[in-house]
Structure formats: structure tokens, C-alpha cells
Motif scaffolding. Structure first.
Motif, short mmCIF file in Angstrom:
data_model
loop_
_atom_site.label_atom_id
_atom_site.label_comp_id
_atom_site.label_asym_id
_atom_site.label_seq_id
_atom_site.Cartn_x
_atom_site.Cartn_y
_atom_site.Cartn_z
N PRO A 1 60.56 26.53 35.45
CA PRO A 1 60.36 27.03 36.82
C PRO A 1 59.46 28.26 36.85
CG PRO A 1 62.53 27.62 35.98
CD PRO A 1 61.94 26.69 34.97
N GLU B 1 59.48 30.22 39.94
CA GLU B 1 60.06 31.11 40.93
C GLU B 1 61.48 30.65 41.25
OE1 GLU B 1 57.68 30.91 44.41
OE2 GLU B 1 58.02 28.78 44.75
N GLN C 1 64.72 29.23 43.12
CA GLN C 1 64.94 28.21 44.14
C GLN C 1 66.27 28.46 44.86
OE1 GLN C 1 62.46 25.82 44.67
NE2 GLN C 1 61.39 27.09 43.15
N SER C 2 66.41 27.88 46.05
CA SER C 2 67.63 28.07 46.83
C SER C 2 68.80 27.26 46.27
CB SER C 2 67.39 27.67 48.29
OG SER C 2 66.97 26.32 48.39
N SER C 3 68.53 26.28 45.43
CA SER C 3 69.56 25.48 44.77
C SER C 3 68.90 24.74 43.62
CB SER C 3 70.23 24.49 45.74
OG SER C 3 69.28 23.55 46.21
N ALA C 4 69.70 24.13 42.77
CA ALA C 4 69.15 23.37 41.65
C ALA C 4 70.13 22.27 41.26
CB ALA C 4 68.86 24.27 40.46
N VAL D 1 66.95 26.34 34.66
CA VAL D 1 66.75 26.40 36.11
C VAL D 1 66.75 27.87 36.53
CG1 VAL D 1 67.70 24.13 36.60
CG2 VAL D 1 69.22 26.11 36.61
N TRP D 2 66.05 28.15 37.62
CA TRP D 2 65.92 29.52 38.15
C TRP D 2 66.28 29.47 39.62
CZ3 TRP D 2 60.69 32.68 37.97
CH2 TRP D 2 60.96 34.02 38.29
N VAL D 3 67.37 30.16 40.00
CA VAL D 3 67.85 30.11 41.37
C VAL D 3 68.00 31.51 41.94
CG1 VAL D 3 69.04 27.90 41.06
CG2 VAL D 3 70.28 30.05 40.63
N GLU D 4 68.08 31.57 43.25
CA GLU D 4 68.32 32.83 43.94
C GLU D 4 69.77 33.27 43.76
OE1 GLU D 4 67.35 31.74 47.89
OE2 GLU D 4 65.18 31.59 47.53
#
Length: 204
Positions: free
Chosen positions: A61, A63, A65-68, A86-89
Motif C-alpha cells: 500500500p 496510503e 485506507q478506510s478498511s481492508a 495492509v495500511w488502514v486509518e
């Protein structure tokens, strides 16, 4: 299992899979091969040709993400999380979906007799072993940082993954420390790979 509003285990299908765990090796986020057969008839003779194709490796990733969603799979001698990073907020939910095989998603934490490789103030999670295709497990990440996790049946073959939450500094992250000597050799090698890729993500 506690805190059901944060961690839901949902069985989407009732079809059980009685798959053997023997002989599995980690596929990480590598290519997953698919074999198809084509049968043709000519002059009374039947010929079968097999073609093997590989699914593209998910890119790391760039940036939050809002979900994964992370797939858990086994095919042949390979097994892994897809994608394995994964990269999430902060406050986002990650869903692990059982595609094939028998797997868990379990945080590296003392609560599960493992070294802690998640932020100190974060809540650990353990889906327990999921045995049915289509089952899902969710966890909401409220604490910024880097989290390492593993599959309990397949840790010894390196089935591990990483969740990045928010925009943490690489400094002081337990998940970015060198792997502990007590871990299986394949897990140590996978953590070293995940650490290198995670630092590259965070350093842009």
C-alpha cells in the motif's frame, strides 16, 4: 471471545473443508498458481492440455485506507495472507476472509504465549482456527502503530502478516524490532521481510 461489537466472527457458508495442514509452506504475498485444463478431440483422439497461470502479487500500500480485507488461503504446498501488509486509518476495521485451508489470524502478544509485536496499549486479537470456507473475522484498530500477526497452524512455515494503522513513526514500534530468537526460523525470515517492506512504506 469478548467485545463482539469490535470483533465479529461470521460464518458465511456452512461448507466445511477437511484440508490437511501437512506439507504447507508459506506463500506470503507471492503469486498463487491456478491450473486449468482444456480437452480437445481430433480424429478420434482426445488431448488434454494443462495451463498454469499465476495471480499478480498484491502491491504494497501507498496510503492508509478506510478498511481492508485480507484473504487467508492454501493451495498445494503454499499458504498465506493476501495481501500480507495492509495500511488502514486509525479506527478502521480489517476483515480476514477464509478462502481455502484452515487458518487463524492471531496477534503476536503475551496473552497468546508469544512475544508482543503490537503497540503496548493496543488490544490483541485471536480469531481461533477457522475451518470453513467463507468464514470471516473482523478487528477494529483504535491505536496507531504497526502490528504483526500470524496463523497459529502455519506460523512454523512463515504465514505472517502486518497491519499498519495511521501514520506512525517507525521508531519505537515493537513490530519493527528484530524478530525474537524463540520464534520459528520461517517466522523470523518473514518478519525480517515484513520489517523491510513496512519501513519502506512508512519512510515513503
Amino acid at each position: 471471545m469478548t467485545d463482539l461489537t469490535r470483533r465479529r466472527l461470521v460464518q458465511l457458508t456452512g461448507a466445511g473443508l477437511a484440508l490437511s495442514l501437512a506439507g504447507c509452506t508459506s506463500g506470503g504475498n507471492g503469486d498463487d498458481e491456478t491450473t486449468t485444463s482444456t480437452t480437445t478431440q481430433s480424429g478420434g483422439e482426445t488431448t488434454t492440455e494443462k495451463t498454469t497461470t499465476s495471480e499478480p502479487t498484491p502491491k504494497d500500500p501507498t496510503e492508509p485506507q478506510s478498511s481492508a480485507t485480507v484473504e487467508m488461503w492454501t493451495k498445494g504446498d503454499s499458504t498465506g495472507f493476501r495481501p500480507d501488509i495492509v495500511w488502514v486509518e486509525k479506527g478502521a476495521t480489517v476483515t480476514w476472509k477464509q478462502v481455502s485451508g484452515v487458518h487463524s489470524t492471531t496477534a503476536y502478544h503475551l496473552e497468546y504465549d508469544q512475544p508482543t509485536r503490537i503497540p503496548d496499549e493496543a488490544e490483541p486479537w485471536d480469531s481461533e482456527v477457522l475451518v470453513d470456507e467463507g468464514m470471516e473475522f473482523e478487528h477494529t484498530f483504535d491505536v496507531e502503530g504497526v502490528y504483526d500477526y500470524f496463523c497459529t497452524p502455519h506460523e512454523k512455515v512463515g504465514m505472517l502478516g502486518t497491519v499498519i494503522v495511521g501514520n506512525p513513526s517507525p521508531e519505537g514500534q515493537p513490530a519493527l524490532e528484530p524478530p525474537q530468537d524463540m520464534l520459528p526460523e520461517a517466522a523470523i525470515e518473514k518478519i525480517q521481510e515484513l520489517n523491510k517492506r513496512t519501513k519502506a512504506i512508512l519512510e515513503g
